[in-house]
Design a protein around this motif. Structure first.
Motif, PDB file in Angstrom:
ATOM      1  N   GLY A  51       0.784  -1.230   0.000  1.00 26.22           N
ATOM      2  CA  GLY A  51       0.000   0.000   0.000  1.00 26.22           C
ATOM      3  C   GLY A  51       0.814   1.277   0.000  1.00 26.22           C
ATOM      4  N   VAL A  52       2.126   1.176  -0.143  1.00 22.86           N
ATOM      5  CA  VAL A  52       2.972   2.364  -0.208  1.00 22.86           C
ATOM      6  C   VAL A  52       2.840   2.944  -1.618  1.00 22.86           C
ATOM      7  N   LYS A  53       2.714   4.264  -1.678  1.00 19.48           N
ATOM      8  CA  LYS A  53       2.534   4.934  -2.974  1.00 19.48           C
ATOM      9  C   LYS A  53       3.873   5.359  -3.568  1.00 19.48           C
ATOM     10  N   GLN A  54       3.975   5.209  -4.903  1.00 17.49           N
ATOM     11  CA  GLN A  54       5.179   5.640  -5.609  1.00 17.49           C
ATOM     12  C   GLN A  54       5.389   7.132  -5.405  1.00 17.49           C
ATOM     13  N   GLY A  55       6.611   7.544  -5.615  1.00 15.88           N
ATOM     14  CA  GLY A  55       6.935   8.965  -5.503  1.00 15.88           C
ATOM     15  C   GLY A  55       7.342   9.337  -4.100  1.00 15.88           C
ATOM     16  N   ARG A  56       6.583  10.228  -3.493  1.00 13.71           N
ATOM     17  CA  ARG A  56       6.937  10.777  -2.173  1.00 13.71           C
ATOM     18  C   ARG A  56       7.100   9.698  -1.107  1.00 13.71           C
ATOM     19  N   GLU A  57       6.201   8.723  -1.052  1.00 15.04           N
ATOM     20  CA  GLU A  57       6.293   7.699  -0.009  1.00 15.04           C
ATOM     21  C   GLU A  57       7.506   6.784  -0.225  1.00 15.04           C
ATOM     22  N   ILE A  60      10.409   8.768   1.033  1.00 12.31           N
ATOM     23  CA  ILE A  60      10.451   8.788   2.504  1.00 12.31           C
ATOM     24  C   ILE A  60      11.123   7.517   3.026  1.00 12.31           C
ATOM     25  N   LEU A  61      10.693   6.367   2.498  1.00 15.41           N
ATOM     26  CA  LEU A  61      11.252   5.092   2.964  1.00 15.41           C
ATOM     27  C   LEU A  61      12.725   4.949   2.570  1.00 15.41           C
ATOM     28  N   THR A  62      13.046   5.362   1.360  1.00 16.27           N
ATOM     29  CA  THR A  62      14.437   5.285   0.903  1.00 16.27           C
ATOM     30  C   THR A  62      15.330   6.156   1.771  1.00 16.27           C
ATOM     31  N   ASP A  63      14.872   7.367   2.063  1.00 13.89           N
ATOM     32  CA  ASP A  63      15.642   8.276   2.906  1.00 13.89           C
ATOM     33  C   ASP A  63      15.832   7.694   4.304  1.00 13.89           C
ATOM     34  N   LEU A  64      14.790   7.106   4.830  1.00 16.46           N
ATOM     35  CA  LEU A  64      14.855   6.464   6.141  1.00 16.46           C
ATOM     36  C   LEU A  64      15.901   5.350   6.145  1.00 16.46           C
ATOM     37  N   MET A  72      23.300   9.022   7.002  1.00 20.58           N
ATOM     38  CA  MET A  72      23.040  10.276   6.286  1.00 20.58           C
ATOM     39  C   MET A  72      21.731  10.157   5.523  1.00 20.58           C
ATOM     40  N   SER A  73      21.037  11.273   5.392  1.00 18.60           N
ATOM     41  CA  SER A  73      19.869  11.296   4.509  1.00 18.60           C
ATOM     42  C   SER A  73      20.359  11.193   3.070  1.00 18.60           C
ATOM     43  N   ALA A  74      19.460  10.951   2.138  1.00 15.19           N
ATOM     44  CA  ALA A  74      19.836  10.901   0.727  1.00 15.19           C
ATOM     45  C   ALA A  74      20.465  12.230   0.302  1.00 15.19           C
ATOM     46  N   LYS A  75      19.878  13.334   0.739  1.00 10.44           N
ATOM     47  CA  LYS A  75      20.406  14.658   0.392  1.00 10.44           C
ATOM     48  C   LYS A  75      21.812  14.844   0.960  1.00 10.44           C
ATOM     49  N   GLU A  76      22.019  14.482   2.225  1.00 18.22           N
ATOM     50  CA  GLU A  76      23.337  14.605   2.846  1.00 18.22           C
ATOM     51  C   GLU A  76      24.364  13.711   2.153  1.00 18.22           C
ATOM     52  N   TYR A  77      23.941  12.510   1.792  1.00 20.46           N
ATOM     53  CA  TYR A  77      24.817  11.551   1.120  1.00 20.46           C
ATOM     54  C   TYR A  77      25.257  12.118  -0.232  1.00 20.46           C
ATOM     55  N   GLU A 117       0.654  -3.144   6.000  1.00 18.81           N
ATOM     56  CA  GLU A 117      -0.508  -2.694   5.236  1.00 18.81           C
ATOM     57  C   GLU A 117      -0.522  -1.202   4.967  1.00 18.81           C
ATOM     58  N   ASN A 118       0.547  -0.505   5.379  1.00 15.25           N
ATOM     59  CA  ASN A 118       0.560   0.944   5.164  1.00 15.25           C
ATOM     60  C   ASN A 118       1.985   1.485   5.263  1.00 15.25           C
ATOM     61  N   LEU A 119       2.110   2.781   5.041  1.00 14.69           N
ATOM     62  CA  LEU A 119       3.412   3.439   5.057  1.00 14.69           C
ATOM     63  C   LEU A 119       4.076   3.321   6.430  1.00 14.69           C
ATOM     64  N   GLU A 120       3.322   3.547   7.480  1.00 13.46           N
ATOM     65  CA  GLU A 120       3.894   3.518   8.827  1.00 13.46           C
ATOM     66  C   GLU A 120       4.511   2.149   9.142  1.00 13.46           C
TER      67      GLU A 120
END
Length: 168
Positions: A51-57, A60-64, A72-77, A117-120
């Protein structure tokens, strides 16, 4: 050419391999990068099923995951490697690619077992998977290995090629 690739996707893969070779990447790095694409696809398929949506979600998971295994975050990396718009994965060393793949394959397997079943819920699993890679990274570093580099894979390959030329 693109039409040919639509009917035979292997042509797109061959084009990617040629592109990486032309950019000076080593054969072992190219093989790891192709494997990392497969591992990432399996993870995103699992996220979609959960149930995770492409794009922003996904971001979020990749950065986590980056924050957990690499510290490091993706941006920091990307900043650490001096990248602007370039792909972070295309600028990872073999060790970085492998650690990232370990995080992603671990998260995929944990997700299959726990059926989020969800993003969390998927975020908790993403952290768990990335912790496996973080632990491996720390274990390697305790043994003196350099795991995270500001250099990209091509710079390291160029450096190795110069060393080989000096020996010859």
């Amino acid at each position: 050419m693109i039409i040919d690739e639509a009917s035979d996707p292997e042509l797109a893969i061959e084009r990617a391999i040629r592109t990486y070779r032309n950019l000076g990447y080593s054969e072992s790095w190219i093989n790891q990068r192709l494997k990392s694409i497969e591992v990432r696809k399996n993870l995103t398929d699992e996220w979609e099923r959960s149930g995770v949506k492409q794009g922003r979600e996904y971001a979020i998971l990749t950065d986590l995951m980056y924050r957990t295994w690499a510290g490091m975050s993706a941006k920091e990396y990307k900043e650490f490697k001096g990248l602007k718009k370039e792909s972070l994965r295309d600028n990872m060393t073999n060790v970085e690619l492998i650690l990232n793949m370990l995080a992603e394959v671990s998260a995929t397997e944990i997700s299959k077992n726990e059926n989020p079943e969800n993003l969390e819920q998927s975020a908790e699993i993403a952290v768990s998977g990335a912790e496996v890679a973080r632990d491996a990274r720390k274990s390697l570093e305790k043994r003196g290995a350099k795991t995270i580099s500001s250099k990209n894979a091509k710079e390291i390959a160029d450096q190795q090629n110069l060393l080989e030329e000096d020996k010859g």
